[in-house]
Design a protein around this motif. Structure first.
Motif, short mmCIF file in Angstrom:
data_model
loop_
_atom_site.label_atom_id
_atom_site.label_comp_id
_atom_site.label_asym_id
_atom_site.label_seq_id
_atom_site.Cartn_x
_atom_site.Cartn_y
_atom_site.Cartn_z
N VAL A 151 7.92 15.35 54.87
CA VAL A 151 6.77 14.44 54.72
C VAL A 151 5.46 15.22 54.61
N GLY A 204 3.30 14.73 51.41
CA GLY A 204 1.98 14.20 51.70
C GLY A 204 0.87 15.07 51.13
N LEU A 205 1.00 16.38 51.29
CA LEU A 205 0.00 17.28 50.71
C LEU A 205 -0.07 17.08 49.20
N ALA A 221 0.79 14.42 47.51
CA ALA A 221 0.25 13.09 47.18
C ALA A 221 -1.27 13.06 47.34
N MET A 222 -1.76 13.74 48.37
CA MET A 222 -3.22 13.72 48.57
C MET A 222 -3.92 14.56 47.50
N ALA A 238 -2.79 9.25 47.36
CA ALA A 238 -2.89 8.70 48.72
C ALA A 238 -4.10 9.28 49.42
N THR A 296 -5.02 8.79 55.27
CA THR A 296 -4.82 7.88 56.40
C THR A 296 -3.88 8.53 57.42
N GLY A 297 -4.19 8.40 58.67
CA GLY A 297 -3.35 8.99 59.70
C GLY A 297 -3.75 10.40 60.09
N ARG A 355 6.73 6.22 44.73
CA ARG A 355 5.62 6.72 43.92
C ARG A 355 5.08 8.07 44.41
N PHE A 356 5.25 8.37 45.69
CA PHE A 356 4.73 9.65 46.19
C PHE A 356 5.65 10.81 45.83
N MET A 408 6.54 9.83 59.87
CA MET A 408 5.30 9.48 59.18
C MET A 408 4.12 9.54 60.15
N LEU A 409 4.39 9.35 61.42
CA LEU A 409 3.34 9.48 62.43
C LEU A 409 3.06 10.95 62.70
N ALA A 418 3.69 13.75 60.67
CA ALA A 418 3.25 14.64 59.59
C ALA A 418 1.73 14.82 59.53
N PRO A 419 0.94 13.76 59.59
CA PRO A 419 -0.50 13.99 59.49
C PRO A 419 -1.04 14.81 60.67
#
Ligand SMILES: NC(=O)c1ccc[n+]([C@@H]2O[C@H](COP(=O)([O-])OP(=O)(O)OC[C@H]3O[C@@H](n4cnc5c(N)ncnc54)[C@H](O)[C@@H]3O)[C@@H](O)[C@H]2O)c1
Ligand SMILES: NC(=O)c1ccc[n+]([C@@H]2O[C@H](COP(=O)([O-])OP(=O)(O)OC[C@H]3O[C@@H](n4cnc5c(N)ncnc54)[C@H](O)[C@@H]3O)[C@@H](O)[C@H]2O)c1
Ligand SMILES: NC(=O)c1ccc[n+]([C@@H]2O[C@H](COP(=O)([O-])OP(=O)(O)OC[C@H]3O[C@@H](n4cnc5c(N)ncnc54)[C@H](O)[C@@H]3O)[C@@H](O)[C@H]2O)c1
Ligand SMILES: NC(=O)c1ccc[n+]([C@@H]2O[C@H](COP(=O)([O-])OP(=O)(O)OC[C@H]3O[C@@H](n4cnc5c(N)ncnc54)[C@H](O)[C@@H]3O)[C@@H](O)[C@H]2O)c1
Ligand code: NA
Ligand code: NA
Lengths: 414, 414, 414, 414
Positions: free
Chosen positions: D35, D39-40, D42-43, D48, D51-52, D99-100, D342-343, D345-346
């Motif tokens: 994740v 996430g990196l 996606a940002m 994305a 958020t988080g 999509r991510f 998901m909590l 990873a950020p």
């Protein structure tokens, strides 16, 4: 197969001998309609078992019902958004898994081609009787085009506001006159659709809390014309839970003092129910069963809130306060959370199969044993879900046995 | 029918003609026992209706059962704390309302006077057979002292650890020998009590998960001696809810994947179950029914925690994950919160009344229809609570009709 | 004590040197008022520790506050039901334990003797200014009769409907004229009481969502007259939980999309809030803090239902939907269940002690640091409960240090 | 200031001037690691928002932190399943939106190319010191290959069983000897990884309950070598909620008597925690904070159950019993449900950014202000989440100001 090969042995009591069956959905492009179509595709493609379909369980083994492959879907809708697009939106929202939709494009396009414009009071020209005739003709064309033995019309269109009573709802002649009057629009769309079902000799079920076929003159007409019908308002979530749970308290002689509930949901249904008028009909059907099960002293505040960010997931919290021995307090809370349309879609398939059976048996008028499927059962005061389960199974086996016997007679040379 | 007309009229099918009935409680001074005694007092003094008593509901109207006033309570216990004191402690803890206990002193003292020392393996001298004889004599004396037609023994003593199997449990002669051997203490106290019930010709029910009458040789003996019996482990809270709810998922062809549960409670039962051995027997009976209802693929972690500050309130959280149409997820959570003994006490009264009826009907051996009351029904595989409800009602009416017919014959001159 | 005995050492910074303090309750015979009086008795009789009193915690050690024994209770109420009777009713309903009320009769009778008739608009004759003067005189008589240094008036009377704005609420002269007009009844009872507090030079707090001292002209007047005041609407249950929880989501940069809530309760407050007008003011104050904490995009349907059988227990269910990393869904549900008045009563004692401190310090006008106690804090936009906690503690210690220093100066010879 | 004026303007206090930062994940191919990488991507692809991510909130505006684009990910893992495959599995399971992941293939392949084999005790040949040297060399090569100013090592590998104490954990010389002994495998893999971080001069954080850098000799060594480090065990769900909620009860002087909890989850972490040894370390860190916040009298049974059908969603139910005024009962229940990874990873990204800042500031040894992120904070006894929030923000701004000042000095000509 020659006639001689046919024998008692050859006819499996669980086999359907009545040809293909039409499933005509009022609101075919809605959330439930889309899941029905995707689900039929997925089951036929062997991507998914019939989980959630009551009629696919062991308890119905031996009952001659149309197979899923025997069902042909068509319908009316006022929306023109193609099923394919709706299906992909439901994947995006997390409701449908991508794998079921990935290969469904052709199947959905075929069904889409069978969907005709619904009755829209804001654009319709001419009398309501014209609308009924046009819609009945759509259904008849569908039946003939596909060589269907039976058509089952099921209303899964948007919930309508509560309908005020009119004298025409109790007098067939007055109703006929009103319908032919191009300046009046007496009936709500759901009842226009119900009349089209009657006119086209289709079986009918009302899965919504709207009026539909529920008006006295319409019900009399349906019985007279000999169509089997059932309703009303699909029992899928909180109410299902309530009617499974309430009898437990009664069986143990507890006194249910209050049963408070709150539903939160988004999606299309959430938006519709944000309208305080529409929600009133929903709240009414939801409370009726509870009162009938635990007594009318029960305090039962109930809310439905539109919470758009929740999408199609509906979450319901119930708080039940019962009094037990020596006034002691029992509190039970339930939290139910599920995609509402995923609960509804398999029931639509069940109802279609079972109403086709009723039609094959020549049943006329309301079939009270379908109360199993509904919040507010027509023709029955039974709300206890386990009693309804037994009643439906018994009905299906008895009806199936007759249909089977008739089939056997038909094929057996004298 | 001439003079007979009088007798027909005189015999109300719902009237009990068999005299007073003894209710002999193993563990009479426990929490449930105390509530039973206070409750009987409160109902006789018209301070409380029989809420929570299944047999007091409409569904049992017309069944000839002993009235609450026909019940005389006695029992065995190893505790010497008077009922009066226990009752006041239960008021202090918030479980019993003061008003029910305020005037109960005399009634409780009378019952206390009927409680004899239970079998305590740590202090008992002599063989286990001696213990059985002494306890059977206690019961017989009670029966004769009060002129009772029937005595029903119900085990509500502290839950025992799981019992390992022994060859004597399967061979009557070996068992007899072992019982007479003063150096062996083969059977747990609950089975000594069950033997005393058999020896004293009493009907018997096991409300706990302990062995009690559940051993093969004992069950055979009970049937041979002609006593009716039932068990096992009262179904009052979380398990009741589960057996009411699980059939709903099955009726709708959903697949229950997991059913996780946690119970928290304090009080005497909490303390007992803090012992990991004792809790094992409880967990076993609790899970059995679930697996039988939804299939053995179900993942069902279950915990019981002793949380002393909660006192006698038991709270249970269940999390149910079911799979529906097209693999969609349905989650249901239930939170049940109640005073456990307040749920149990009325069932003890129900069982007493109904076993007295079985005895009046001359039933011998296990009565499977009592599964309604139990987590782990003896003589039956039915766990579905609504099926159990129907079965019990049918049994009661059929048995009642026979008892009534016999009573009528008895009073009708030849 | 001679002047010489007085020394720095003799003055413990945590000791109150200002004599007895009056606690004048508007609605003194209500549920909260009764618990306040019973609680003071129970603590003085050493039957109960000050659990639930913020000012009794370690964090307030060293702050010079009046002791519980320094408080003298009186008040206004329109009800004439004696405190003693109310207390026994609260025992009956399960809210108060019998042991706290058993010995309270004398104490409650003494307080009852200090309760004067409240302002009742339906029976009052004369102008509203007359009512203010009469009530201010009641308070002054109470102060003088008991030789009180400070009086704190706290409004805990029934919630009033939302008040529409009037030009008089913004213009002191117009207001004065309206109040003297015997034909007008412009202000609601809560504002009449607030004016009586101002007129009698008492500190004032508004524990309800009613207007009270919250009107612009009244607030200006209070500041001008130099009384310290605080409000509004006690934060005791669901809202307390929300303001403790919401900052957690923000600290972790989650986006709270919706926060749906349902409250069910019976009792007096439940009955009052069954009135849709009264409930509107309550709902408004409850939502304000949430929006301020998580942003005004939040969807926050909120219900309060009167469920009489629940008595004074209030149960609140909240469903929170937050969005986390990569749009992932976090759902949190909270269920809070407690006797509402038991949560409120210790806060009344806290507010009384702390407003007496503010008065001793000569503070004038709104004290924003009291936001800790309120759903809709006057003079502050801070809703985050942990920030409020820090702010209140800092304020108390700083104020206490000044009061202590002043006391020291006063007694120390030059 | 003349030309300096340019530089002042040029240096935004929130701008990072330290070049690219390595984020070296132990367990990089696990659920959290995947994740983080998705996430990196996606940002950076602007699919994305952050958020988080705590450090992306307003509260950290002005703190000079590396941008997400400044982070380069590598790591150790014993699994060889490519990130790409793991990512698609997480889509299948419903955790990641399609999509991510759809466009992430290249980015994931690049990161995969930076993942080296982790230390696997079952296959490793040679001494543990060899393993440390090899892994430190991997990190150094990564740093040099990418020209990184700082590397932050974060342990997110599978939870290890509780470690028994050894004399070597307290004596550096004994430890060195043991590590060089090819026949001993004293340290768990997490501590080998921690030593590799120290050896390679990297900052370090322990996101798991495993030993990691937590052994006395290792911590001393880290401080001596001058690396900043933080731990332990990411606080993301139930424990986060508890440390946000518990202070509320304390602020209101309530007495928390019990806090019972149950966690159910499937996925990789569920499977690991099904091992009773692994779960013990988790349960220990989870309870520590609670006891510290509410007192050690609290009864706090806690369960973690592996329920495979739930997949990566973790659901936790907590039942809190607090005592309030006059012994009244307050019960609060919380139900938390979310995808655990998901909590987490950020927070990994937050820790990386903030530890890079600490390194830029030259901080050595434990950084207690990181307690905000951890269940069992190293170097701190503060568990109150709001206190931790304030502490972290204050630390970040103070550290940032120093780093900024130093940067400014550096660019300003003498
Ligand atoms: N579990 C359940 O989902 C459940 C249970 C009980 C009842 N219902 C009822 O089923 C109905 C359908 O639910 P849904 O979630 O699919 O809603 P939806 O809003 O997604 O779909 C409703 C469809 O009806 C169509 N429609 C509206 N007016 C029409 C008309 N005059 N003629 C033909 N079509 C028309 C709309 O265009 C739309 O396509 C609702 O009335 C709902 O209350 C649903
Ligand atoms: N809802 C319910 O309360 C419920 C449901 C199912 C089963 N049960 C079972 O019912 C039993 C009683 O529950 P309770 O709450 O009254 O417990 P309790 O601990 O209050 O009472 C048990 C009583 O049994 C007595 N006892 C112990 N050993 C004995 C012996 N050898 N002979 C005679 N008496 C003995 C004890 O002294 C005590 O008075 C428990 O086994 C419990 O598991 C209760
Ligand atoms: N946790 C809580 O209990 C809580 C929290 C926030 C606010 N409040 C507010 O506190 C108030 C009191 O709550 P309660 O539970 O004690 O209610 P209650 O109904 O038991 O008591 C209200 C009292 O006010 C009296 N009253 C009514 N009109 C009056 C008047 N004009 N002058 C003087 N007295 C008058 C009534 O006679 C009654 O005795 C309510 O407004 C409630 O909304 C309570
Ligand atoms: N919210 C959260 O997810 C959360 C919170 C706190 C702590 N944690 C902890 O974070 C860790 C990771 O969680 P996850 O869900 O990603 O688990 P996971 O099982 O998906 O991933 C763990 C990874 O560690 C790897 N690994 C195992 N042994 C290793 C070794 N010796 N060297 C290098 N890699 C090794 C595995 O191959 C796997 O890829 C767990 O210890 C978990 O307890 C997670
Ligand atoms: Na059985
Ligand atoms: Na610490």
């Amino acid at each position: 197969m020659t006639q001689h090969e046919t024998s008692t042995a050859a006819i499996d009591p669980g086999t359907w001998h009545e040809g293909r069956v039409g499933l005509w959905l009022i609101g075919a492009r809605g959330s439930i309609g889309t899941v029905v179509s995707v689900g039929l595709h997925a089951m036929l493609a062997e991507l998914a078992p019939p989980t959630g379909c009551t009629t696919a369980s062991e308890a119905f083994a031996g009952v001659p019902l149309p197979a899923f492959a025997d069902l042909v879907v068509g319908g009316h809708d006022v929306s023109t958004t193609p099923l394919r697009q709706r299906a992909h939106e439901l994947v995006e929202s997390g409701m449908l898994a991508h794998r079921f939709v990935a290969t469904a494009d052709d199947a959905l396009a075929r069904t889409d081609a069978e969907i005709r414009p619904g009755y829209d009071p804001t654009t319709h020209l001419g009398s309501q009787a014209d609308a009924v005739r046009r819609m009945a003709a759509d259904i008849t064309a569908f039946r003939e085009g596909h060589g269907l033995t039976h058509v089952v019309v099921i209303d899964i269109s948007s919930t309508e506001p509560i309908l005020e009573d009119h004298v025409e709802f109790h007098d067939a002649d007055l109703l006929t006159a009103a319908l032919e009057d191009p300046d009046r629009a007496l009936l709500p769309p759901s009842s226009i659709a119900a009349l089209a079902a009657i006119e086209s000799d289709s079986a009918y079920a009302c899965f919504t809390p709207s009026a539909g076929l529920g008006l006295p003159t319409l019900r009399a007409l349906a019985t007279e014309r000999g169509i089997p019908y059932a309703g009303q308002d699909g029992k899928t979530g909180e109410t299902l839970l309530r009617t499974a749970l309430a009898p437990m308290f009664m069986a143990r002689s507890m006194r249910v003092l209050s049963w408070a509930g709150t539903n939160i949901l988004g999606g299309g249904d959430g938006a519709t129910l944000a309208d305080p008028e529409a929600v009133r009909s929903k709240l009414a059907t939801k409370t009726r069963g509870l009162v009938s099960l635990v007594g009318d002293h029960v305090v039962a505040p109930l809310h439905i809130d539109n919470v758009p960010d929740l999408g199609d997931v509906k979450t319901a919290w119930d708080h039940i306060h019962a009094e037990g021995f020596l006034s002691s307090r029992i509190t039970t809370q339930t939290i139910w959370s599920a995609y509402d349309s995923m609960l509804a879609a398999p029931l639509i398939l069940d109802i279609a199969r079972l109403l086709a059976l009723a039609a094959a048996d020549g049943q006329r008028g309301v079939v009270p044993e379908f109360g199993f499927f509904f919040k507010d059962p027509w023709g029955s005061d039974v709300h206890d879900f386990s009693q309804q389960t037994v009643a439906l199974r018994d009905w299906a086996h008895a009806t199936g046995a007759r249909v089977h016997a008739a089939a056997q007679t038909a094929v057996t040379p004298a």
